[in-house]
Write a protein that holds these residues in place. Structure first.
Motif, PDB file in Angstrom:
ATOM      1  N   VAL A   8       0.840  -1.190   0.000  1.00 38.66           N
ATOM      2  CA  VAL A   8       0.000   0.000   0.000  1.00 38.66           C
ATOM      3  C   VAL A   8       0.879   1.246   0.000  1.00 38.66           C
ATOM      4  O   VAL A   8       1.758   1.393   0.841  1.00 38.66           O
ATOM      5  CB  VAL A   8      -0.938  -0.021   1.216  1.00 38.66           C
ATOM      6  N   ARG A  10       0.434   4.385   0.736  1.00 39.62           N
ATOM      7  CA  ARG A  10       0.453   5.304   1.881  1.00 39.62           C
ATOM      8  C   ARG A  10       1.324   4.755   2.997  1.00 39.62           C
ATOM      9  O   ARG A  10       1.981   5.508   3.703  1.00 39.62           O
ATOM     10  CB  ARG A  10      -0.956   5.574   2.378  1.00 39.62           C
ATOM     11  N   ASP A  11       1.367   3.436   3.143  1.00 36.75           N
ATOM     12  CA  ASP A  11       2.227   2.859   4.173  1.00 36.75           C
ATOM     13  C   ASP A  11       3.689   2.954   3.777  1.00 36.75           C
ATOM     14  O   ASP A  11       4.558   3.167   4.625  1.00 36.75           O
ATOM     15  CB  ASP A  11       1.850   1.404   4.425  1.00 36.75           C
ATOM     16  N   TYR A  14       4.593   6.421   4.603  1.00 36.38           N
ATOM     17  CA  TYR A  14       4.740   6.551   6.057  1.00 36.38           C
ATOM     18  C   TYR A  14       6.074   5.960   6.520  1.00 36.38           C
ATOM     19  O   TYR A  14       6.799   6.578   7.293  1.00 36.38           O
ATOM     20  CB  TYR A  14       3.577   5.857   6.766  1.00 36.38           C
ATOM     21  N   THR A  46      -2.677  11.693  -3.259  1.00 36.44           N
ATOM     22  CA  THR A  46      -3.564  11.011  -2.306  1.00 36.44           C
ATOM     23  C   THR A  46      -2.830  10.192  -1.243  1.00 36.44           C
ATOM     24  O   THR A  46      -3.045  10.406  -0.056  1.00 36.44           O
ATOM     25  CB  THR A  46      -4.591  10.152  -3.066  1.00 36.44           C
ATOM     26  N   ARG A  49      -0.868  12.433   1.161  1.00 37.98           N
ATOM     27  CA  ARG A  49      -1.641  13.179   2.133  1.00 37.98           C
ATOM     28  C   ARG A  49      -2.105  12.276   3.274  1.00 37.98           C
ATOM     29  O   ARG A  49      -2.192  12.684   4.423  1.00 37.98           O
ATOM     30  CB  ARG A  49      -2.835  13.867   1.487  1.00 37.98           C
ATOM     31  N   GLU A  50      -2.388  11.022   2.947  1.00 40.96           N
ATOM     32  CA  GLU A  50      -2.820  10.111   4.004  1.00 40.96           C
ATOM     33  C   GLU A  50      -1.686   9.807   4.976  1.00 40.96           C
ATOM     34  O   GLU A  50      -1.891   9.768   6.186  1.00 40.96           O
ATOM     35  CB  GLU A  50      -3.396   8.838   3.375  1.00 40.96           C
ATOM     36  N   ALA A  51      -0.495   9.625   4.433  1.00 41.81           N
ATOM     37  CA  ALA A  51       0.650   9.378   5.320  1.00 41.81           C
ATOM     38  C   ALA A  51       0.934  10.604   6.184  1.00 41.81           C
ATOM     39  O   ALA A  51       1.185  10.488   7.383  1.00 41.81           O
ATOM     40  CB  ALA A  51       1.879   9.006   4.488  1.00 41.81           C
ATOM     41  N   TYR A  53      -1.198  12.851   7.085  1.00 35.64           N
ATOM     42  CA  TYR A  53      -2.264  12.949   8.075  1.00 35.64           C
ATOM     43  C   TYR A  53      -1.986  12.017   9.252  1.00 35.64           C
ATOM     44  O   TYR A  53      -2.159  12.378  10.411  1.00 35.64           O
ATOM     45  CB  TYR A  53      -3.609  12.601   7.427  1.00 35.64           C
ATOM     46  N   ARG A  54      -1.527  10.834   8.934  1.00 39.01           N
ATOM     47  CA  ARG A  54      -1.201   9.896  10.015  1.00 39.01           C
ATOM     48  C   ARG A  54      -0.114  10.463  10.923  1.00 39.01           C
ATOM     49  O   ARG A  54      -0.221  10.405  12.152  1.00 39.01           O
ATOM     50  CB  ARG A  54      -0.756   8.557   9.416  1.00 39.01           C
ATOM     51  N   SER A  57      -1.554  13.205  12.989  1.00 40.80           N
ATOM     52  CA  SER A  57      -2.462  12.718  14.028  1.00 40.80           C
ATOM     53  C   SER A  57      -1.690  12.069  15.172  1.00 40.80           C
ATOM     54  O   SER A  57      -2.139  12.084  16.315  1.00 40.80           O
ATOM     55  CB  SER A  57      -3.458  11.716  13.433  1.00 40.80           C
ATOM     56  N   GLU A  58      -0.531  11.537  14.881  1.00 37.43           N
ATOM     57  CA  GLU A  58       0.303  10.967  15.944  1.00 37.43           C
ATOM     58  C   GLU A  58       1.061  12.051  16.696  1.00 37.43           C
ATOM     59  O   GLU A  58       1.687  11.771  17.714  1.00 37.43           O
ATOM     60  CB  GLU A  58       1.339  10.001  15.351  1.00 37.43           C
ATOM     61  N   ALA A  65      -5.120  23.483  10.527  1.00 39.13           N
ATOM     62  CA  ALA A  65      -6.061  23.202   9.448  1.00 39.13           C
ATOM     63  C   ALA A  65      -5.711  24.020   8.213  1.00 39.13           C
ATOM     64  O   ALA A  65      -5.416  25.202   8.316  1.00 39.13           O
ATOM     65  CB  ALA A  65      -7.474  23.529   9.911  1.00 39.13           C
TER      66      ALA A  65
ATOM     67  N   VAL B   8     -12.334  20.091   9.833  1.00 37.55           N
ATOM     68  CA  VAL B   8     -11.872  19.124   8.847  1.00 37.55           C
ATOM     69  C   VAL B   8     -12.714  17.851   8.949  1.00 37.55           C
ATOM     70  O   VAL B   8     -12.843  17.269  10.023  1.00 37.55           O
ATOM     71  CB  VAL B   8     -10.379  18.824   9.068  1.00 37.55           C
ATOM     72  N   ARG B  10     -12.343  14.766   7.979  1.00 37.79           N
ATOM     73  CA  ARG B  10     -11.754  13.507   8.421  1.00 37.79           C
ATOM     74  C   ARG B  10     -11.619  13.474   9.932  1.00 37.79           C
ATOM     75  O   ARG B  10     -11.770  12.412  10.553  1.00 37.79           O
ATOM     76  CB  ARG B  10     -10.406  13.275   7.762  1.00 37.79           C
ATOM     77  N   GLU B  50      -9.763   8.260   5.173  1.00 36.97           N
ATOM     78  CA  GLU B  50      -8.627   8.765   5.939  1.00 36.97           C
ATOM     79  C   GLU B  50      -8.813   8.521   7.439  1.00 36.97           C
ATOM     80  O   GLU B  50      -7.874   8.121   8.128  1.00 36.97           O
ATOM     81  CB  GLU B  50      -8.420  10.250   5.618  1.00 36.97           C
ATOM     82  N   TYR B  53      -8.243   4.894   8.038  1.00 34.00           N
ATOM     83  CA  TYR B  53      -6.813   4.588   7.983  1.00 34.00           C
ATOM     84  C   TYR B  53      -6.139   4.968   9.285  1.00 34.00           C
ATOM     85  O   TYR B  53      -5.313   4.219   9.811  1.00 34.00           O
ATOM     86  CB  TYR B  53      -6.181   5.333   6.805  1.00 34.00           C
ATOM     87  N   ARG B  54      -6.529   6.108   9.819  1.00 37.13           N
ATOM     88  CA  ARG B  54      -5.935   6.523  11.090  1.00 37.13           C
ATOM     89  C   ARG B  54      -6.250   5.514  12.189  1.00 37.13           C
ATOM     90  O   ARG B  54      -5.367   5.117  12.958  1.00 37.13           O
ATOM     91  CB  ARG B  54      -6.466   7.909  11.481  1.00 37.13           C
ATOM     92  N   SER B  57      -4.226   2.437  11.624  1.00 38.19           N
ATOM     93  CA  SER B  57      -2.801   2.626  11.911  1.00 38.19           C
ATOM     94  C   SER B  57      -2.556   2.671  13.413  1.00 38.19           C
ATOM     95  O   SER B  57      -1.481   2.301  13.879  1.00 38.19           O
ATOM     96  CB  SER B  57      -2.302   3.904  11.245  1.00 38.19           C
ATOM     97  N   ARG B 150      -2.742  11.502  24.405  1.00 41.27           N
ATOM     98  CA  ARG B 150      -2.994  10.901  23.104  1.00 41.27           C
ATOM     99  C   ARG B 150      -2.806   9.386  23.160  1.00 41.27           C
ATOM    100  O   ARG B 150      -3.582   8.616  22.596  1.00 41.27           O
ATOM    101  CB  ARG B 150      -2.036  11.510  22.077  1.00 41.27           C
TER     102      ARG B 150
END
Lengths: 228, 228
Positions: A8, A10-11, A14, A46, A49-51, A53-54, A57-58, A65, B8, B10, B50, B53-54, B57, B150
Motif C-alpha cells: 500500500v 500510503r504505508d 509513512y 492522495t 496526504r494520508e501518510a 495525516y497519520r 495525528s500521531e 487546518a 476538517v 476527516r 482517511e 486509515y488513522r 494505523s 494521546r
DNA sequence: CATGATGATTTGATATATCATCCCAGAAAA
DNA sequence: TTTTCTGGGATGATATATCAAATCATCATG
C-alpha cells in the motif's frame, strides 16, 4: 535488497518518511508539502496526504487546518515531557524484554551493536542513527507486545529530528562515560536481568534527552541575545 | 450545543467514530466499509477512508490490505497485553495528575461523578460509558502531558468495544466491592495523594480488564463445546 | 450432497478534478 | 522608506473517476 514494507503506497510513504525523520534528515521547522513529496515519491498526492495525516495525528508532525505540515519546533519543556514518557514506557519495555530474553536475542543485539560501532567509527551518521533504532527495537521486540512497540515507535519519531544534536560531542562523551552499555544490555538479556537492562535504558534516555533539551534552551538564549 | 470538534471532515469522522467505539456501539468483528460510512455521514468516501486509515494505523481497527476494516476480535491474551500497558501508563498518569491536582479539578471530577451516578441509576448505558471516559480524562488532563493523553486515548479506543461486557453484573459488583472509588480519586486529587489515586486507577483497570478477559475466554470455550 | 468454477457486484486504493484558502511578490499609497 | 492592497500561484481538503482485487451468489461437475 529492500523490503517493500507494504504493497500500500500510503504505508510506504509513512515508512519512508518515518525512516527519514528518525534519521534526522529533516530539520525542525521544515515544511512538508503534499505535492512536493508526491513528486519525490512519483505518485499522486492522495497516498502522500494520508501518510502525512497519520504523522500529524500521531503528533509527529505539526499542522494546523489548511496549512502544510512541518517538523515541530519543540521547546525544552516539550522535550522534557517526551523524556518523562519515554523513560516510563521504555524502561518498562526494556524490563519486560529482558525477562523474555534469550541467547539468540542477545546474539542479534551484539551483531547490531557491532555494526553500529563500525558505522560510528566510519562517521556514517545516517547508518549510525538507523542502527541505534534497530538495536533498541530488537530489544523491545522481545516483549512481544505489539501495542507497546507501536507507542514507542511513535515516541521515537517525535524525538528523531533532534538526534542530530547529539553529534558529535555527546556521542563521543557517551563512549567514555557509559562505555560498552549496549554490551551490558545484551548481557542482561542473556541473564534475564530486567533491572540492569532497564537501568541502562534509563540512563540512555535520560542523558540524551537532557542534553538535547539543554542545547535547545542554550540556542534559544543565544537567539534572543543576538536579536535581529 | 455540539462542538464541531474540527472543521476538517476527516477529524470529525475520527471523533465521531471514536465516540461510538468508546461507547461500545460497535460489536467486535463488525465490519466498517468506507462507502457505507460515507453515506451515513453524508460525505464523499475520501475523508472517511482517511479516518479509517488513522484508526487502523493506531491499531484500533484491524484491516488487511485491500479489505474492509473491522473491530478486532481480541483474545484474552491480547486483552491482557492491553491491561498491562494501561496499568503501567495510566497509573503513571494518575499519579502525575494527583501531584498537579487542585480543588477546582477535584470539584469538576465530583460533578462528573455525580452525573455518572445519575446515568447509571437511570440505566442509560451510553451516557454511562461516555461519563466514565470523561471522568478519567478530566483526571489525566491534569498531567498537562498532551502526548501521554494521546497515547491513553488510543488505548481506550482499543478496549472500548468490550466495555459492554461489564454491564450489568460487573458494574453492579463494583459499587459493592470498591464503593465510592471515584470520590476517593477526587479526594486524592485534592490532597495531592499520588499513591492513593494511582492505586484506585490500578484496581479499576485490573479488575475490569480481568473480568473482560474471563468473559471472552469463557465464551470461546462455550463456542468450542457447542460445536458449529 | 459436496465441491469447484465463474461472472456480477462490492469495495478499497489510487489518480485526477475542483474549489476555497493561504501565501507572497509586487504595485500603490502614505 | 514603510505600509497596505491586490492578484496570481501554491496548497490542502474534498469529491469524483477509475481500476484491480476480493467477495458472493450461482451454477456446473464430481
Amino acid at each position: 535488497m529492500r523490503k517493500p514494507s507494504s504493497a500500500v503506497l500510503r504505508d510506504q510513504v509513512y515508512d519512508e518518511l518515518g525512516a527519514l525523520i528518525r534519521g534526522g534528515q529533516f530539520v525542525p521547522g521544515e515544511k512538508l508539502t503534499i505535492r512536493n513529496l508526491a513528486k519525490d515519491f512519483s505518485m499522486s498526492p492522495t497516498p502522500v496526504r494520508e501518510a502525512l495525516y497519520r504523522l500529524v495525528s500521531e503528533g509527529v508532525l505539526q499542522g494546523e487546518a489548511n496549512r502544510s505540515a512541518f517538523i515541530p519546533l519543540l521547546t525544552p519543556e516539550q522535550i522534557a515531557e517526551l523524556k518523562d514518557i519515554r523513560l516510563h514506557i521504555e524502561c518498562f519495555a526494556a524490563g519486560r524484554a529482558a525477562l523474555r530474553g534469550s541467547p539468540e536475542i542477545a546474539a542479534r543485539l551484539r551483531k547490531t551493536s557491532a555494526k553500529l560501532k563500525r558505522a560510528r567509527a566510519a562517521g556514517d551518521r545516517r547508518s549510525d542513527l538507523a542502527l541505534v533504532y534497530t538495536f533498541q527495537f530488537e530489544l523491545y521486540a522481545a516483549c512481544d507486545m505489539p501495542n507497546l512497540i507501536r507507542i514507542i515507535n511513535s515516541l521515537w519519531l517525535k524525538t528523531g529530528p533532534y538526534l542530530n544534536l547529539l553529534f558529535p560531542h555527546y556521542i563521543y562523551a557517551v563512549s567514555t562515560d557509559r562505555g560498552e552499555w549496549r554490551e551490558r544490555i545484551a548481557a542482561g538479556v542473556e541473564n534475564k536481568d530486567a533491572t540492569a537492562v532497564a537501568e541502562e535504558v534509563r540512563q540512555d534516555i535520560d542523558q540524551s534527552l537532557t542534553y538535547i533539551a539543554n542545547i535547545i534552551s542554550a540556542a534559544s538564549m543565544l537567539k534572543k541575545a543576538g536579536g535581529k
